[in-house]
Design an enzyme around this catalytic site. Structure first.
Site, short mmCIF file in Angstrom:
data_model
loop_
_atom_site.label_atom_id
_atom_site.label_comp_id
_atom_site.label_asym_id
_atom_site.label_seq_id
_atom_site.Cartn_x
_atom_site.Cartn_y
_atom_site.Cartn_z
N ARG A 136 14.88 0.61 5.45
CA ARG A 136 14.44 -0.79 5.58
C ARG A 136 15.50 -1.67 4.94
O ARG A 136 15.83 -1.50 3.77
CB ARG A 136 13.09 -1.01 4.90
N GLU A 156 18.70 -6.05 -0.23
CA GLU A 156 18.98 -4.64 -0.56
C GLU A 156 18.73 -3.79 0.68
O GLU A 156 18.12 -4.23 1.66
CB GLU A 156 18.12 -4.15 -1.72
N ASN A 158 17.09 -0.03 1.61
CA ASN A 158 16.22 1.02 1.08
C ASN A 158 16.37 2.30 1.88
O ASN A 158 16.24 2.29 3.11
CB ASN A 158 14.75 0.57 1.15
N SER A 163 8.29 1.35 2.39
CA SER A 163 6.84 1.26 2.58
C SER A 163 6.42 0.02 3.36
O SER A 163 7.24 -0.83 3.70
CB SER A 163 6.14 1.29 1.22
N LYS A 335 22.20 0.69 -5.80
CA LYS A 335 22.79 -0.65 -5.82
C LYS A 335 24.31 -0.60 -5.99
O LYS A 335 25.02 -1.48 -5.51
CB LYS A 335 22.17 -1.47 -6.95
N LYS A 411 20.96 -6.05 -11.38
CA LYS A 411 20.15 -4.99 -10.79
C LYS A 411 20.61 -3.62 -11.29
O LYS A 411 21.81 -3.33 -11.27
CB LYS A 411 20.23 -5.02 -9.26
N GLU A 415 14.32 1.57 -7.82
CA GLU A 415 13.52 1.07 -6.72
C GLU A 415 12.11 0.79 -7.24
O GLU A 415 11.72 1.24 -8.30
CB GLU A 415 13.45 2.09 -5.57
N GLY A 416 11.34 0.03 -6.44
CA GLY A 416 9.93 -0.14 -6.76
C GLY A 416 9.55 -1.49 -7.33
O GLY A 416 8.37 -1.76 -7.54
N ARG A 513 7.32 -9.98 3.54
CA ARG A 513 6.63 -10.13 2.26
C ARG A 513 6.89 -11.54 1.76
O ARG A 513 8.03 -11.98 1.68
CB ARG A 513 7.12 -9.09 1.25
#
Length: 538
Positions: A136, A156, A158, A163, A335, A411, A415-416, A513
């Site tokens: 993603r 970024e 992923n 998800s 990153k 950064k 992740e998360g 989002r």
């Protein structure tokens, strides 16, 4: 385009309440769901069967997004699918950038442990066969000043546990339902059918899993979902499971790393086998072979509370099952890799270099146009550990970050959500950051989303109160995620004899989002954002 239309459209309070009732009812009826927060006094999550659910956080109106930039993001994904597959196959590059000897893994313990597992496998002569990436790529709209045109900038990329694919499809359907039911009360000329783009995220992601399963070539094998204990976002995963079973007759096993430390073992030929367990009565009574390992966990240090958990990840990696992702592909999503790609010549090496180095990408060639469009989607980035040449007046990475902190985010290799450092928090953070640890961080110029866009946001489970009390109007920032997948590596083509290089890619739909502008972070699962969709504007 430099501005978006005034948003959201004006509606009355009774109309808002009616839309909220329709939205939350639709969400609850169509699986746009979360598990409620776990009560500390209740049974532990792994043994507690769900008895209730709440709707996921959502928006009442889709958010406006320029059609041209939406289509560009979709077009870029086909390039990114191949780019990160090629990065994952370049051991020298990943060793240098992410390794525990000279790269980011040298000072980031979690990254270093993953890299060591991969290094040990290579030392033992074990090569990954096919690898699957379900990706993603996340973007924000960028308007640096009033005179500048709106552009698309990547936040970024992923490579693990990408998800909200299945739930994003359902929130798109929700907004289509609100339009079909009410026409949004004719509140905006932009809200019409042709401006609601299709979104087949569930089927798109499953296409990648099916391709990996079929390439494995064992009819009765199953796909293993590696999950977190107490996962609240379980429905997003279950929709993929249902699609695999109902459309493709492929069965799923769900286990945590802790459970796999007991149930998983390898055959003499490195087939991954899962032993039967009384905890999973639907599993076959005999040992099950796994075709594909799909990680919806293992991306954060908290997933590895003991050395045994790293040993279990190593066992899975040692198997000949296709991993989604392999450790090297997980490392490629770091990153530091994202930052290194911005350096002169690095992207070009991966996209335009021919020859045997990129045999896995045979038939996937890119030129100056694709390279330019990818580069145009980036903002400036550098490593905090960067040192200037002796004869240069360029600032070091750390001093450059301190001087420009008002326009930066720092950064780590995580992740998360919830891990970044922003703006005024940067100088005191740098003052306390040990010198050696600087090498695990990057500085990234902030993206400036368009101002003046608002939305009606409903928190998770918060839209059921009378009078629409669970709905909040907020200045918003919307982040677009584009899904895609790539199956690649030296695998066995089931339609031919012998081994050959394989590369297959596919589209996977999209996600939006949306968060309040006052929030720096963007994670839905950690409470910063709501799920949204787009209405395209010209």
């Amino acid at each position: 385009m430099s501005t978006l239309p005034e948003w959201p459209p004006n509606i009355s309070q009774p109309e808002l309440e009616y839309l909220t009732k329709l939205a939350t009812t639709y969400a609850l009826s169509h699986g746009l769901l979360y598990l409620p927060p776990h009560l500390p006094s209740g049974p532990p999550p792994p043994t507690q069967a769900p008895s209730s659910a709440i709707h996921a956080p959502l928006s009442i109106f889709p958010s406006p997004f320029p059609r041209e930039l939406f289509e560009r993001a979709q077009r870029l994904q086909s390039v990114y699918n191949v780019l990160y597959a090629r990065i994952a196959q370049d051991a020298e590059f990943l060793d240098r950038v992410m390794g525990a000897e000279v790269g980011a893994g040298r000072v980031d313990v979690f990254t270093g442990e993953l890299w060591k597992i991969w290094k040990n496998l290579r030392d033992d002569g074990i090569e990954q066969e096919l690898q699957l990436g379900i990706f993603r790529s996340d973007y924000l709209l960028h308007v640096p000043d009033e005179s500048s045109p709106m552009t698309l900038k990547q936040v970024e990329f992923n490579t693990i546990s990408s998800s909200f694919g299945a739930l994003s499809e359902r929130v798109s359907a929700l907004h289509n339902h609100l339009y079909a039911s009410t026409g949004y009360f004719n509140s905006s000329p932009h809200l019409k059918r042709e401006n609601f783009p299709p979104n087949r995220t569930t089927a798109g992601i499953v296409d990648g899993l099916v391709a990996a399963h079929e390439a494995y070539g064992v009819k009765d094998a199953r796909i293993l979902f590696v999950v977190q204990a107490g996962e609240r976002n379980v429905f997003d995963q279950r929709w993929l499971e249902y699609e695999l079973l109902e459309k493709h007759s492929i069965h799923i096993i769900r286990q945590t790393l802790s459970e796999l430390s007991i149930s998983a073992h390898l055959s003499p030929t490195r087939s991954l086998l899962i032993s039967p367990s009384p905890q999973f009565p639907t599993n076959p009574s005999t040992t099950t072979e796994i075709s594909t390992v799909y990680f919806r966990a293992a991306y954060t240090p908290t997933d590895f509370p003991t050395p045994q958990h790293f040993s279990t990840r190593a066992l899975l990696e040692r198997s000949r099952a296709t991993k989604c992702p392999s450790i090297q592909l997980q490392l490629a999503g770091g990153k530091m890799v994202q930052m290194m790609l911005t350096k002169e010549g690095v992207l070009e090496r991966f996209l335009t270099t021919g020859g045997e180095t990129w045999e896995a990408g045979r038939g996937f060639t890119f030129g100056e146009v694709e390279v330019r469009e990818v580069r145009e989607s980036w903002v400036g980035m550098w490593g905090l550990g960067d040192s200037p040449p002796a004869d240069s007046d360029i600032q070091s990475g750390i001093s450059r970050a301190a001087a420009n902190h008002a326009n930066l985010v720092l950064k780590p290799q995580r992740e998360g959500g919830g891990n970044n450092v922003y703006k005024s928090s940067i100088p005191p953070f740098l003052d306390k950051l040990p010198g050696r640890e600087r090498e695990a961080w990057i500085a990234m110029e902030l993206i400036e989303p368009p101002a003046g866009v608002c939305g009606w946001l409903v928190r998770a489970g918060g839209g059921g109160g009378s009078g629409g009390g669970g709905v909040v109007k907020s200045d918003i920032v919307s982040e677009l995620g584009i899904f895609g997948w790539s199956l690649f590596g030296p695998g066995r083509d089931v339609n031919k004899n012998g081994n050959e290089r394989v590369m297959k890619t596919g589209d996977g739909g999209w996600l939006v989002r949306t968060k309040g502008r006052e929030s720096d972070e963007g994670g839905v699962a950690v409470g910063f954002s709501v799920l949204d969709s787009v209405v395209l504007v010209d």
